[in-house]
Design an enzyme around this catalytic site. Structure first.
Site, PDB file in Angstrom:
ATOM      1  N   CYS A   1     -37.193  64.550 -40.694  1.00  0.00           N
ATOM      2  CA  CYS A   1     -37.281  65.961 -40.317  1.00  0.00           C
ATOM      3  C   CYS A   1     -35.890  66.522 -40.063  1.00  0.00           C
ATOM      4  CB  CYS A   1     -38.145  66.103 -39.079  1.00  0.00           C
ATOM      5  SG  CYS A   1     -37.601  65.018 -37.760  1.00  0.00           S
TER       6      CYS A   1
ATOM      7  N   ARG B   1     -30.080  59.162 -44.584  1.00  0.00           N
ATOM      8  CA  ARG B   1     -30.779  58.366 -43.578  1.00  0.00           C
ATOM      9  C   ARG B   1     -32.268  58.436 -43.897  1.00  0.00           C
ATOM     10  NH1 ARG B   1     -32.279  60.257 -38.034  1.00  0.00           N
ATOM     11  NH2 ARG B   1     -32.762  58.401 -36.815  1.00  0.00           N
TER      12      ARG B   1
ATOM     13  N   SER C   1     -29.955  62.246 -33.349  1.00  0.00           N
ATOM     14  CA  SER C   1     -30.988  61.508 -32.610  1.00  0.00           C
ATOM     15  C   SER C   1     -30.355  60.552 -31.614  1.00  0.00           C
ATOM     16  CB  SER C   1     -31.855  60.713 -33.580  1.00  0.00           C
ATOM     17  OG  SER C   1     -32.393  61.568 -34.551  1.00  0.00           O
TER      18      SER C   1
ATOM     19  N   LYS D   1     -52.833  57.659 -32.678  1.00  0.00           N
ATOM     20  CA  LYS D   1     -53.268  57.553 -34.070  1.00  0.00           C
ATOM     21  C   LYS D   1     -52.046  57.581 -34.979  1.00  0.00           C
ATOM     22  CE  LYS D   1     -53.974  60.186 -37.292  1.00  0.00           C
ATOM     23  NZ  LYS D   1     -53.394  59.294 -38.318  1.00  0.00           N
ATOM     24  N   PRO D   2     -51.657  56.404 -35.502  1.00  0.00           N
ATOM     25  CA  PRO D   2     -50.521  56.389 -36.433  1.00  0.00           C
ATOM     26  C   PRO D   2     -50.955  56.892 -37.803  1.00  0.00           C
ATOM     27  CG  PRO D   2     -51.434  54.177 -36.205  1.00  0.00           C
ATOM     28  CD  PRO D   2     -52.238  55.069 -35.286  1.00  0.00           C
ATOM     29  N   ALA D   3     -49.983  57.186 -38.668  1.00  0.00           N
ATOM     30  CA  ALA D   3     -50.302  57.622 -40.037  1.00  0.00           C
ATOM     31  C   ALA D   3     -50.987  56.483 -40.792  1.00  0.00           C
ATOM     32  CB  ALA D   3     -49.019  58.037 -40.749  1.00  0.00           C
TER      33      ALA D   3
ATOM     34  N   TRP E   1     -45.529  58.865 -40.759  1.00  0.00           N
ATOM     35  CA  TRP E   1     -45.204  57.581 -41.407  1.00  0.00           C
ATOM     36  C   TRP E   1     -43.702  57.355 -41.523  1.00  0.00           C
ATOM     37  CZ3 TRP E   1     -42.126  58.983 -45.318  1.00  0.00           C
ATOM     38  CH2 TRP E   1     -42.333  60.255 -45.875  1.00  0.00           C
TER      39      TRP E   1
ATOM     40  N   ARG F   1     -41.192  57.037 -28.640  1.00  0.00           N
ATOM     41  CA  ARG F   1     -40.672  58.179 -27.882  1.00  0.00           C
ATOM     42  C   ARG F   1     -41.788  59.035 -27.290  1.00  0.00           C
ATOM     43  NH1 ARG F   1     -37.183  61.960 -32.071  1.00  0.00           N
ATOM     44  NH2 ARG F   1     -38.931  63.109 -32.905  1.00  0.00           N
TER      45      ARG F   1
ATOM     46  N   GLU G   1     -38.916  71.786 -47.071  1.00  0.00           N
ATOM     47  CA  GLU G   1     -38.358  70.460 -46.817  1.00  0.00           C
ATOM     48  C   GLU G   1     -38.384  69.667 -48.112  1.00  0.00           C
ATOM     49  OE1 GLU G   1     -40.970  68.856 -43.728  1.00  0.00           O
ATOM     50  OE2 GLU G   1     -39.161  68.278 -42.668  1.00  0.00           O
TER      51      GLU G   1
ATOM     52  N   GLY H   1     -45.199  65.622 -37.039  1.00  0.00           N
ATOM     53  CA  GLY H   1     -45.630  65.661 -38.438  1.00  0.00           C
ATOM     54  C   GLY H   1     -45.285  66.996 -39.047  1.00  0.00           C
ATOM     55  N   SER H   2     -46.034  67.372 -40.054  1.00  0.00           N
ATOM     56  CA  SER H   2     -45.708  68.591 -40.792  1.00  0.00           C
ATOM     57  C   SER H   2     -46.118  69.840 -40.020  1.00  0.00           C
ATOM     58  CB  SER H   2     -46.420  68.568 -42.142  1.00  0.00           C
ATOM     59  OG  SER H   2     -47.813  68.526 -41.938  1.00  0.00           O
TER      60      SER H   2
ATOM     61  N   GLU I   1     -43.617  68.293 -32.635  1.00  0.00           N
ATOM     62  CA  GLU I   1     -42.352  67.972 -33.328  1.00  0.00           C
ATOM     63  C   GLU I   1     -42.644  68.120 -34.808  1.00  0.00           C
ATOM     64  OE1 GLU I   1     -39.510  67.259 -31.944  1.00  0.00           O
ATOM     65  OE2 GLU I   1     -40.067  66.830 -29.888  1.00  0.00           O
TER      66      GLU I   1
HETATM   67  P1  NAP Z   1     -48.423  64.991 -41.741  1.00  0.00           P
HETATM   68  O1  NAP Z   1     -49.106  64.970 -43.047  1.00  0.00           O
HETATM   69  O2  NAP Z   1     -48.451  66.232 -40.953  1.00  0.00           O
HETATM   70  O3  NAP Z   1     -49.036  63.785 -40.911  1.00  0.00           O
HETATM   71  C1  NAP Z   1     -48.598  63.452 -39.625  1.00  0.00           C
HETATM   72  C2  NAP Z   1     -49.710  62.778 -38.875  1.00  0.00           C
HETATM   73  O4  NAP Z   1     -50.789  63.685 -38.737  1.00  0.00           O
HETATM   74  C3  NAP Z   1     -50.280  61.558 -39.568  1.00  0.00           C
HETATM   75  O5  NAP Z   1     -50.659  60.625 -38.587  1.00  0.00           O
HETATM   76  C4  NAP Z   1     -51.502  62.120 -40.249  1.00  0.00           C
HETATM   77  O6  NAP Z   1     -52.472  61.148 -40.485  1.00  0.00           O
HETATM   78  C5  NAP Z   1     -51.983  63.097 -39.211  1.00  0.00           C
HETATM   79  N1  NAP Z   1     -52.851  64.148 -39.707  1.00  0.00           N
HETATM   80  C6  NAP Z   1     -52.843  64.752 -40.912  1.00  0.00           C
HETATM   81  N2  NAP Z   1     -53.793  65.712 -40.946  1.00  0.00           N
HETATM   82  C7  NAP Z   1     -54.409  65.705 -39.731  1.00  0.00           C
HETATM   83  C8  NAP Z   1     -55.464  66.460 -39.157  1.00  0.00           C
HETATM   84  N3  NAP Z   1     -56.077  67.428 -39.817  1.00  0.00           N
HETATM   85  N4  NAP Z   1     -55.838  66.183 -37.895  1.00  0.00           N
HETATM   86  C9  NAP Z   1     -55.219  65.210 -37.196  1.00  0.00           C
HETATM   87  N5  NAP Z   1     -54.211  64.455 -37.691  1.00  0.00           N
HETATM   88  C10 NAP Z   1     -53.809  64.709 -38.943  1.00  0.00           C
HETATM   89  O7  NAP Z   1     -46.896  64.628 -41.872  1.00  0.00           O
HETATM   90  P2  NAP Z   1     -46.259  63.367 -42.579  1.00  0.00           P
HETATM   91  O8  NAP Z   1     -46.205  63.643 -44.034  1.00  0.00           O
HETATM   92  O9  NAP Z   1     -46.895  62.110 -42.124  1.00  0.00           O
HETATM   93  O10 NAP Z   1     -44.815  63.370 -41.927  1.00  0.00           O
HETATM   94  C11 NAP Z   1     -43.801  64.134 -42.436  1.00  0.00           C
HETATM   95  C12 NAP Z   1     -43.599  65.399 -41.617  1.00  0.00           C
HETATM   96  O11 NAP Z   1     -43.313  65.060 -40.282  1.00  0.00           O
HETATM   97  C13 NAP Z   1     -42.427  66.203 -42.106  1.00  0.00           C
HETATM   98  O12 NAP Z   1     -42.743  67.568 -42.125  1.00  0.00           O
HETATM   99  C14 NAP Z   1     -41.361  65.924 -41.049  1.00  0.00           C
HETATM  100  O13 NAP Z   1     -40.405  66.938 -40.946  1.00  0.00           O
HETATM  101  C15 NAP Z   1     -42.189  65.789 -39.825  1.00  0.00           C
HETATM  102  N6  NAP Z   1     -41.470  65.037 -38.789  1.00  0.00           N
HETATM  103  C16 NAP Z   1     -41.015  65.721 -37.704  1.00  0.00           C
HETATM  104  C17 NAP Z   1     -40.308  65.058 -36.724  1.00  0.00           C
HETATM  105  C18 NAP Z   1     -39.795  65.799 -35.528  1.00  0.00           C
HETATM  106  O14 NAP Z   1     -39.503  65.158 -34.545  1.00  0.00           O
HETATM  107  N7  NAP Z   1     -39.676  67.115 -35.552  1.00  0.00           N
HETATM  108  C19 NAP Z   1     -40.084  63.691 -36.834  1.00  0.00           C
HETATM  109  C20 NAP Z   1     -40.546  63.012 -37.947  1.00  0.00           C
HETATM  110  C21 NAP Z   1     -41.260  63.719 -38.919  1.00  0.00           C
HETATM  111  P3  NAP Z   1     -52.798  60.627 -41.964  1.00  0.00           P
HETATM  112  O15 NAP Z   1     -51.531  60.695 -42.716  1.00  0.00           O
HETATM  113  O16 NAP Z   1     -53.282  59.286 -41.742  1.00  0.00           O
HETATM  114  O17 NAP Z   1     -53.821  61.577 -42.478  1.00  0.00           O
END
Ligand code: NAP
Length: 485
Positions: A292, A286, A449, A182-184, A158, A167, A389, A236-237, A258
């Site tokens: 991340c 930012r 970035s 699948k977006p958040a 998100w 990207r 984090e 994501g995480s 990522e």
């Molecule tokens: P997240 O909770 O891991 O969620 C990311 C995505 O995964 C969302 O679309 C989420 O959908 C989905 N998701 C969650 N559980 C899932 C499962 N069991 N199976 C399939 N999909 C699942 O992370 P977030 O809180 O949205 O984003 C923050 C994290 O992203 C931070 O840790 C950040 O560091 C990381 N991030 C990394 C980068 C990079 O390039 N390294 C860039 C940006 C962010 P729902 O939320 O709809 O459940």
């Protein structure tokens, strides 16, 4: 009550599958909220497991023809989409501010950054090539060709609702892969609007399929285990990433990850302190600290710590917190109440261990999920925020006196996404760049970035690269053909 906005009304709120906009099974919908008010913004389709399967079927059926399409045609689609996104900058920016919270000026910045991936990969689409060589024994010829990996599953977070999509989608289109995105659940509107743009510029039906759902695990796991999927790319995480890697092992799916970060930001005693403060503002603030790449641990040389901390705290305390749609606001809300609780607990843990809050330290005013920009000094190394984090507008400063020691401390984390440092010593620039155990390093700058650069991490921050020349390779297979004379 649902707030109306003409931009939100323009977005199609259904699933995009096989070139058709359609409701989720049973007409299910999920609510999208505005984090600045806590109020509802819109409802979008809430896909079921069967809807997810239909999206993969559409991607799978479109793959063969899409792989045969002319690179120039794919390039032109990306270029046209780039231009349309830029033309609609204000609409995309407003959508992102409403559903995610970042101030409008920053949202416009994300439109510029996110759209650039389409321009970059429009240029890369026509530069994919293999090679031809003579085998060392001279007896045969070796030919390699690059081919699209195939139907790709994309899961995006998100925090950058547009750029984390472009990207992945940009290089996939350039390479000739079809996809299910699948977006958040918190921020589906920007992705749906992006799908509208790609439909408008003539992306063939089935190449891009978008599934919004409140059941991300339930919908995606069967697709990850489905042999028609050929690749999974996730941002994501680290916690969720680990689960997805395990699921991908079943069919040895190609995977790019990522994941999270715990970026060190090092200020050496020979640094330009004003430049370091400017860099710190960017690296920390930012995206409201929800990046991340956000600086998570500040290491400042003891000789300059007082000057740096004072100037940095003055800048942080001058920021205006509020609804990102309001002129003059620098810091928007965090994504939800859980995020505010997490940051609050991290600050409490740090102060209990002896750290001092110089500015901020608590929730902001209003119904939204606000947290005031915070600077903490004297952070002990065992504080939770030195390991995790923070994902919020909190900067915690530790001091050091020795280069080797600060490198050891900077590398002492399971993460390895990005590290920043400030110095005017050229030899140190090279030495420290080599010694930091990170996928990316920012030298005398607080942002790394760039669509033309390979973005990605090592260790628990993941693997694979997005952007740059490397980005398209993630969507290509190398096939070797041996030729007898
Ligand atoms: P997240 O909770 O891991 O969620 C990311 C995505 O995964 C969302 O679309 C989420 O959908 C989905 N998701 C969650 N559980 C899932 C499962 N069991 N199976 C399939 N999909 C699942 O992370 P977030 O809180 O949205 O984003 C923050 C994290 O992203 C931070 O840790 C950040 O560091 C990381 N991030 C990394 C980068 C990079 O390039 N390294 C860039 C940006 C962010 P729902 O939320 O709809 O459940």
């Amino acid at each position: 009550m649902t707030q109306t906005s003409s931009v939100v009304e323009q977005v199609k709120k259904q699933l995009f599958i096989g070139g058709t906009w359609r409701d989720a099974e049973g007409g299910a919908t999920l609510e999208v909220d505005n984090p600045a008010t806590g109020g509802a913004l819109a409802r979008v389709a809430d896909a079921s497991v069967a809807d997810g399967a239909a999206a993969l079927t559409a991607a799978s059926e479109a793959q063969a023809e899409w792989a045969r399409s002319a690179p120039r045609d794919r390039s032109e689609i990306l270029r046209a989409a780039y231009e349309l996104i830029v033309e609609r900058t204000d609409a995309f920016a407003e959508l992102m501010t409403l559903e995610m919270g970042k101030p409008l000026a920053e949202a416009r910045g994300e439109v510029a950054y996110g759209s650039e991936f389409f321009r970059w990969f429009a240029e890369e689409a026509v530069r994919v090539s293999g090679r031809y060589s003579v085998a060392p024994n001279g007896a045969t010829r070796l030919m390699t060709m690059k081919q699209p990996v195939g139907p790709t599953l994309m899961i995006t977070p998100w925090n950058f609702p547009l750029a984390m999509g472009t990207r992945k989608i940009g290089p996939a289109i350039a390479a000739g892969c079809t996809m299910v995105v699948k977006p958040a659940a918190e921020t589906p509107l920007s992705m749906l609007y992006l799908a509208q743009v790609l439909e408008e510029v003539g992306l063939p039906a089935g190449v891009l399929n978008v599934v919004t759902t409140s059941n991300s695990g339930g919908v995606m796991e069967p697709l990850i285990r489905d042999p028609r999927s050929r690749k999974l790319t996730f941002t994501g995480s680290t916690q969720v990433g680990r689960t997805l890697i395990e699921q991908s092992a079943q069919q040895v799916l190609r995977v790019s990850m990522e994941l999270g970060g715990n970026a060190p930001f090092i200020v050496f005693d020979d640094a330009d302190i004003d430049a370091a403060v400017n860099g710190a503002m960017l690296a920390k603030m930012r995206n409201i600290g929800e990046a991340c790449t956000a600086a998570n641990r500040f290491f400042v040389h003891a000789d300059v710590a007082a000057e740096f901390s004072e100037k940095f705290a003055a800048r942080m305390s001058s920021l205006t917190v509020g609804d990102g749609m309001t002129d003059g606001v620098d810091v928007g809300p965090l994504i939800n109440a859980k995020a505010v609780d997490k940051v609050t607990n991290l600050v409490a843990d740090a102060t209990e261990r002896g750290a001092r809050v110089v500015t901020g330290g608590g929730k902001g005013d209003g119904a939204g999920y606000f947290f005031n920009p915070t600077v903490i000094t004297g952070l002990p190394g065992d504080a939770a925020m030195a390991r995790e984090e923070i994902f919020g507008p909190v900067a915690a400063i530790q001091t050091f006196t020795d280069e080797d020691d600060v490198i050891r401390r900077a590398n002492d984390t399971e993460y390895g996404l990005v590290g920043y440092f400030f110095t005017r010593d050229y030899a140190r620039v090279l030495r420290v760049s080599e010694a930091l155990d990170y996928g990316m390093v920012g030298v005398n700058q607080g942002v790394v970035s760039n669509p033309a650069a390979p973005f990605g991490g090592v260790k628990a921050s993941g693997f694979g690269r997005e952007g740059g020349f490397e980005g398209i390779e993630e969507y290509l297979e190398t096939k070797y053909v041996g030729l007898a004379l």
